[in-house]
Write an enzyme that holds these catalytic residues in place. Structure first.
Site, mmCIF file in Angstrom:
data_model
loop_
_atom_site.group_PDB
_atom_site.id
_atom_site.type_symbol
_atom_site.label_atom_id
_atom_site.label_comp_id
_atom_site.label_asym_id
_atom_site.label_seq_id
_atom_site.Cartn_x
_atom_site.Cartn_y
_atom_site.Cartn_z
ATOM 1 N N HIS A 29 -9.568 0.693 4.915
ATOM 2 C CA HIS A 29 -8.289 0.930 5.605
ATOM 3 C C HIS A 29 -8.545 1.885 6.775
ATOM 4 O O HIS A 29 -9.367 2.793 6.672
ATOM 5 C CB HIS A 29 -7.269 1.535 4.623
ATOM 6 C CG HIS A 29 -5.877 1.541 5.179
ATOM 7 N ND1 HIS A 29 -5.456 2.476 6.097
ATOM 8 C CD2 HIS A 29 -4.820 0.716 4.980
ATOM 9 C CE1 HIS A 29 -4.198 2.231 6.426
ATOM 10 N NE2 HIS A 29 -3.789 1.162 5.760
ATOM 11 N N LYS A 67 0.051 4.240 -0.223
ATOM 12 C CA LYS A 67 -0.636 5.395 0.403
ATOM 13 C C LYS A 67 -0.480 6.629 -0.477
ATOM 14 O O LYS A 67 -0.403 6.514 -1.698
ATOM 15 C CB LYS A 67 -0.127 5.617 1.825
ATOM 16 C CG LYS A 67 -0.154 4.352 2.671
ATOM 17 C CD LYS A 67 -0.013 4.636 4.133
ATOM 18 C CE LYS A 67 0.123 3.327 4.895
ATOM 19 N NZ LYS A 67 -0.025 3.483 6.322
ATOM 20 N N ASN A 80 0.859 -1.183 0.000
ATOM 21 C CA ASN A 80 0.000 0.000 0.000
ATOM 22 C C ASN A 80 0.899 1.238 0.000
ATOM 23 O O ASN A 80 1.526 1.545 1.011
ATOM 24 C CB ASN A 80 -0.884 -0.044 1.263
ATOM 25 C CG ASN A 80 -1.730 1.208 1.417
ATOM 26 O OD1 ASN A 80 -1.846 2.018 0.486
ATOM 27 N ND2 ASN A 80 -2.334 1.367 2.583
ATOM 28 N N SER A 88 3.319 -2.419 10.313
ATOM 29 C CA SER A 88 4.772 -2.347 10.511
ATOM 30 C C SER A 88 5.492 -3.663 10.176
ATOM 31 O O SER A 88 6.451 -4.041 10.849
ATOM 32 C CB SER A 88 5.111 -1.890 11.938
ATOM 33 O OG SER A 88 4.592 -0.596 12.176
ATOM 34 N N GLU A 136 -5.413 -5.523 10.462
ATOM 35 C CA GLU A 136 -4.477 -4.423 10.649
ATOM 36 C C GLU A 136 -4.821 -3.660 11.934
ATOM 37 O O GLU A 136 -5.635 -2.724 11.908
ATOM 38 C CB GLU A 136 -4.572 -3.449 9.468
ATOM 39 C CG GLU A 136 -4.180 -4.043 8.142
ATOM 40 C CD GLU A 136 -3.528 -2.984 7.251
ATOM 41 O OE1 GLU A 136 -2.413 -3.233 6.787
ATOM 42 O OE2 GLU A 136 -4.126 -1.911 7.046
ATOM 43 N N GLY A 158 2.144 1.962 10.797
ATOM 44 C CA GLY A 158 3.071 3.085 10.668
ATOM 45 C C GLY A 158 3.725 3.486 11.979
ATOM 46 O O GLY A 158 4.325 4.550 12.087
ATOM 47 N N GLU A 181 -7.009 4.306 7.845
ATOM 48 C CA GLU A 181 -6.825 5.732 7.532
ATOM 49 C C GLU A 181 -8.057 6.285 6.815
ATOM 50 O O GLU A 181 -8.439 7.439 7.024
ATOM 51 C CB GLU A 181 -5.542 5.917 6.705
ATOM 52 C CG GLU A 181 -4.306 5.762 7.587
ATOM 53 C CD GLU A 181 -3.059 5.257 6.872
ATOM 54 O OE1 GLU A 181 -3.016 5.286 5.639
ATOM 55 O OE2 GLU A 181 -2.130 4.810 7.578
#
Ligand code: PEP
Length: 278
Positions: free
Chosen positions: A120, A33, A31, A240, A194, A200, A122
């Site tokens: 996701h 991003k 991904n 991560s 996730e 991250g 985010e």
């Protein structure tokens, strides 16, 4: 992938039986991003393609660049006759119309996307994507022939509240995502566990935590769709993942690959993730 990895005690049903689970093709997704201009995306795609040997094809490997880079990355892969696949990071569920800024499933199909990430954390956290939105996207993608990569995962507060709240939270996200989806659609989907606190942050879930949640996810899918569908769905871990820690996740029987963010932006590191699942 070794026989040992495949021979395990089933987590979805027949709880105590020791049998050989039909091998699911591992999948590793990157991904990107909101990183890489089109020029930079071409360089990265070319770099990954250069490092990607034919015999890595046993692992389905998917690049998910920003929308604007999809066509250029597709051109690189086509020119190289690469087995690398293309995926998007999001989609809108309508077919066409007055939805400024949105991208439809048909647009993703035409550019060559086989996968699309949905839900996701985010998108959920920063852009207000709801479980209902995720479900609409899943249904629209499946109708268009694209496999959704459905992200689920708890925040730090839920994880700290304990195992049960964590499991219930993820079960709720999963149920909502699959609302109205049939067994064949579910089997074509990928579910990415996730945990938000691991994305991250450099802090990963332990392989045991990831396995426990993925076993639970497979169990829920089995209850809903039956054993065969549950055994077909691929489950990946994201948060991560790096070359230094990916080896631990490979050992886990219900994990079929990984979804990487940071490590996906570095060709040699990303290829190490792929190689780990060979
Ligand atoms: C992600 O964006 O889905 C992700 C897992 O990111 P990172 O690997 O950087 O934690």
């Amino acid at each position: 992938m070794s026989e040992t990895r495949r021979r395990h005690t089933s987590t979805a049903s027949s709880a105590t039986a020791d049998f050989v689970v039909p091998r699911r093709r591992p999948i590793v997704l990157g991904n990107w991003k909101m990183n890489k201009t089109t020029t930079q995306a071409v360089v990265l795609a070319q770099d990954i393609s250069n490092h990607y040997y034919r015999d890595y094809d046993r692992v389905e490997t998917v690049l998910c660049p920003p929308f604007i880079d999809l066509k250029s990355v597709a051109n690189v892969l086509e020119f190289d006759r690469s087995a690398l696949r293309l995926g998007a990071q999001d989609v809108y569920w309508e077919e066409s119309g007055a939805y400024t800024g949105a991208i439809s499933p048909a647009m993703l199909v035409e550019v060559g996307c086989a996968y699309c990430i949905v839900g996701h954390s985010e998108r959920r956290g920063l852009f207000g994507e709801t479980d209902r939105d995720v479900n609409r996207k899943v249904q629209a993608l499946l109708s268009a022939g694209i496999s959704p990569v459905i992200c689920v995962g708890e925040g730090a507060a839920t994880r700290e509240a304990g195992e049960r709240p964590t499991q219930e939270f993820i079960a709720g996200q999963l149920e909502a995502a699959f609302e109205g989806v049939g067994a064949s659609g579910a089997a074509r989907s990928v579910v990415a566990y996730e945990p938000i606190w691991a994305i991250g942050t450099g802090r990963t879930a332990t392989p045991e935590q990831a396995q426990e949640i993925c076993a639970q996810i497979r169990g829920r899918i089995s209850e809903r769709y039956g054993h065969a569908t549950a055994q077909a769905v691929r489950l990946v871990y994201g948060g991560s993942v790096k070359p230094e820690n990916v080896g631990f996740f490979v050992q886990m029987p219900d994990l079929d690959g990984c979804l990487a963010g940071g490590a996906a932006l570095d060709a040699p590191a990303f290829i190490e993730l792929v190689k780990a699942f060979l």
